[in-house]
Write a protein that holds these residues in place. Structure first.
Motif, mmCIF file in Angstrom:
data_model
loop_
_atom_site.group_PDB
_atom_site.id
_atom_site.type_symbol
_atom_site.label_atom_id
_atom_site.label_comp_id
_atom_site.label_asym_id
_atom_site.label_seq_id
_atom_site.Cartn_x
_atom_site.Cartn_y
_atom_site.Cartn_z
ATOM 1 N N THR A 184 4.344 -9.012 -2.087
ATOM 2 C CA THR A 184 3.597 -7.768 -1.889
ATOM 3 C C THR A 184 4.586 -6.628 -1.717
ATOM 4 O O THR A 184 5.678 -6.820 -1.186
ATOM 5 C CB THR A 184 2.625 -7.873 -0.690
ATOM 6 O OG1 THR A 184 1.792 -6.713 -0.662
ATOM 7 C CG2 THR A 184 3.362 -7.985 0.633
ATOM 8 N N GLY A 185 4.196 -5.469 -2.186
ATOM 9 C CA GLY A 185 5.115 -4.328 -2.184
ATOM 10 C C GLY A 185 5.554 -4.042 -3.605
ATOM 11 O O GLY A 185 4.924 -4.479 -4.571
ATOM 12 N N GLU A 215 9.327 1.958 0.178
ATOM 13 C CA GLU A 215 8.157 1.848 1.058
ATOM 14 C C GLU A 215 7.857 0.374 1.318
ATOM 15 O O GLU A 215 6.962 -0.200 0.709
ATOM 16 C CB GLU A 215 6.953 2.544 0.422
ATOM 17 C CG GLU A 215 7.080 4.051 0.395
ATOM 18 C CD GLU A 215 5.837 4.743 -0.178
ATOM 19 O OE1 GLU A 215 4.864 4.043 -0.538
ATOM 20 O OE2 GLU A 215 5.860 5.969 -0.275
ATOM 21 N N PRO A 217 6.295 -2.910 2.775
ATOM 22 C CA PRO A 217 4.975 -3.174 3.355
ATOM 23 C C PRO A 217 5.133 -3.860 4.717
ATOM 24 O O PRO A 217 4.925 -5.076 4.844
ATOM 25 C CB PRO A 217 4.327 -4.101 2.318
ATOM 26 C CG PRO A 217 5.483 -4.828 1.693
ATOM 27 C CD PRO A 217 6.669 -3.899 1.762
ATOM 28 N N ALA A 220 2.802 -6.391 6.171
ATOM 29 C CA ALA A 220 2.615 -7.647 5.437
ATOM 30 C C ALA A 220 3.435 -8.794 6.036
ATOM 31 O O ALA A 220 3.070 -9.956 5.878
ATOM 32 C CB ALA A 220 2.982 -7.461 3.968
ATOM 33 N N ARG A 304 -3.645 -7.670 -1.968
ATOM 34 C CA ARG A 304 -2.369 -7.042 -2.291
ATOM 35 C C ARG A 304 -1.225 -8.024 -2.460
ATOM 36 O O ARG A 304 -0.110 -7.629 -2.781
ATOM 37 C CB ARG A 304 -2.004 -6.019 -1.212
ATOM 38 C CG ARG A 304 -2.968 -4.873 -1.209
ATOM 39 C CD ARG A 304 -2.329 -3.636 -0.686
ATOM 40 N NE ARG A 304 -3.325 -2.561 -0.655
ATOM 41 C CZ ARG A 304 -3.134 -1.403 -0.076
ATOM 42 N NH1 ARG A 304 -1.979 -1.164 0.526
ATOM 43 N NH2 ARG A 304 -4.060 -0.477 -0.090
#
Lengths: 338, 338
Positions: A184-185, A215, A217, A220, A304
């Motif tokens: 994720t990211g 940025e 996450p 997460a 995500r």
């Protein structure tokens, strides 16, 4: 430690406008610079004692503290003509706070060690601190202390702390054959942005921005721990290299399915313009600080998270394959080989 | 973070003999250097996860963690022709661990950020790590992680962590008129040793050694907290300057009685030889990392604490006086003024 000799903390000063226009770090002096820097940070409830004493005191409700440290050196990790001091601050904080999140912990605090030349405009460290502060805010942490010294090369040493909130830390060692690999990211955005900047361009802006200011996450990491992640890391050296660290630590093989990776159209356009397969950025680009983890096959992953591969029984090297084959376009980043 | 990609920690290697004679940091490569460094450290029971992952995990039984960070830059804080890498490691660890002790906490962990030129012999960072490790041992702490990057100037960034063991932290803000000022540890020894080295001599050895390798009284910090210390700091900028920090933070005046200070005969001899009043070293020399604290007047101080002054009601500056008069021979250390 960053400590303002004035005892009482100066009033908070928000905004990027320098309080001391035109002055250099040397003119401001050590204590003046420290006052300038500490004036730019605000504490969180976790900060029991902030800057101004021999050491900071930070809440560690879990009875364990997670700690990680990283260095950025001018000319090697950032360029002043490519990134503002504010962006360097955001990035320096992000790469450390992402390490905390990748253990499944919530970031709580950040300490800054800063080497600055005397002739550096005092606005530079001040804006760096604004960047550190704002990135800490995003992650739920606060700058709690630091040290500034004079030297020839700007060097930013960051230590981040975090709290496990009762969870067990997720290391790189727990991946098991049959686990799914999910990420994720952002992947490859920073590398594509770097390719753009290296050729003297400033757009597409989204990629340049991604290079200047990743940025991660943060949420997460703890979320993955709650979801039962068996191994986790943030992608700082590139997906292939960082999954290689998990594969080696867990004594497994990991196969990445490129069809599952997201290569945005605009990234393909950049790749075509500069003659690079954009998949290379996605597979080997670091610095976006995506979070990659392995999960039991029945894990219910939120939207995500993208399933990008699987954990297999160990075999002869390579320990990471791409679509079942060795990845040959080079990958990862050896800080002494570059 | 310092992380050996090999997963399993390499066997511990004790002793100062380099495993890779003649090789440079660049030849060893990032991962080779990390392996070399991590092989030289051993954990303590407080280390839950040591080097090798995104972050370390350290016990924080008090539910608060004490954290301090400091930087040493070659040419400014140490010279390779004056100090061995081992001594630089001892000193770098000592100055951070002393900050932890000066809050009344027990040091638990240390993180290393290291900038090294590619052409540096690989023995240098290895012996630095031996020094960090051994000093951590003295203080009861362990090296738990770090980061190594390439750069032109050797820079050592240290972050130390500690545990308050249920005590309240002792800051600089609590000194009250009527309190006594007491110090334990060494004062002026490092400065006298520096004066010797600066004139090209290598003896008297005790002072040169004190400059190369301070011996902070780590146990005295927590002990002072138990004894009811109202304010405390370690002497890193010099007694006058560091008591000035306490006086300013506590809004009091502090008077130092020189008759109570220990000026060893050998230090007087050095002073005479180099034309410096040795009292100046005792009053303004930093880097010995003695611990100075203020106590209620009725505190029962153990024999190794020396009462060297008293806390008075605030008055116009100076906030620190020596035998009732301003100290005029200069003091403290401004990192940007030197």
């Amino acid at each position: 430690m960053l400590s303002s000799p004035g005892g009482q903390p100066p009033p908070h000063f928000s905004g990027g406008v320098p309080r001391t226009p035109g002055r250099t770090v040397g003119e401001l002096g050590e204590f003046g610079l420290i006052r300038e820097l500490t004036s730019r940070i605000t504490p969180t409830p976790a900060v029991r004692i902030g800057p101004g004493d021999d050491a900071a005191v930070v809440a560690a409700p879990d009875r364990r503290v997670v700690a990680s440290t990283d260095l950025l050196v001018e000319g090697r990790h950032f360029r002043r003509d490519w990134s503002t001091a504010y962006d360097v601050g955001r990035k320096a904080a992000a790469q450390n706070l992402a390490d905390i999140a990748a253990m499944g912990a919530a970031p709580t605090a950040l300490l800054l060690g800063l080497v600055v030349p005397a002739e550096l405009p005092a606005t530079w460290p001040a804006e760096l601190m604004d960047g550190l502060h704002d990135e800490c805010r995003v992650a739920g942490a606060a700058v709690v202390g630091g040290d500034v010294v004079r030297g020839d090369t700007i060097t930013v040493a960051i230590t981040a702390l975090g709290d496990l909130q009762g969870r067990e830390p997720v290391t790189r060692t727990g991946a098991r054959p049959g686990d799914v690999v999910a990420v994720t990211g952002w992947l490859g955005w920073s590398a594509a942005g770097y390719a753009v900047l290296a050729r003297g361009f400033r757009s597409p802006r989204a990629f340049v921005e991604a290079h200047r200011r990743p940025e991660p996450p943060y949420h997460a990491g703890p979320a993955a721990a709650e979801l039962g992640a068996t191994a986790m890391t943030d992608v700082s050296d590139g997906l292939v290299a960082d999954l290689g660290h998990i594969a080696e630590a867990s004594k497994v093989r990991i196969d990445i399915r490129t069809a599952a990776l997201d290569v945005p159209a605009q990234m393909s356009d950049i790749g075509q313009a500069v003659g690079v397969d954009p998949l290379r950025w996605v597979l080997t680009g670091g610095e976006d600080h995506a979070i990659v983890a392995t999960f039991p096959p029945d894990a219910k992953l939120p939207a995500r998270w993208r399933r990008v591969g699987e954990v297999l029984h160990p075999s002869a090297s390579p320990q990471v394959t791409v679509d079942g084959a060795p990845w040959t376009a080079g990958g990862g980043w050896d800080h002494f080989g570059g």
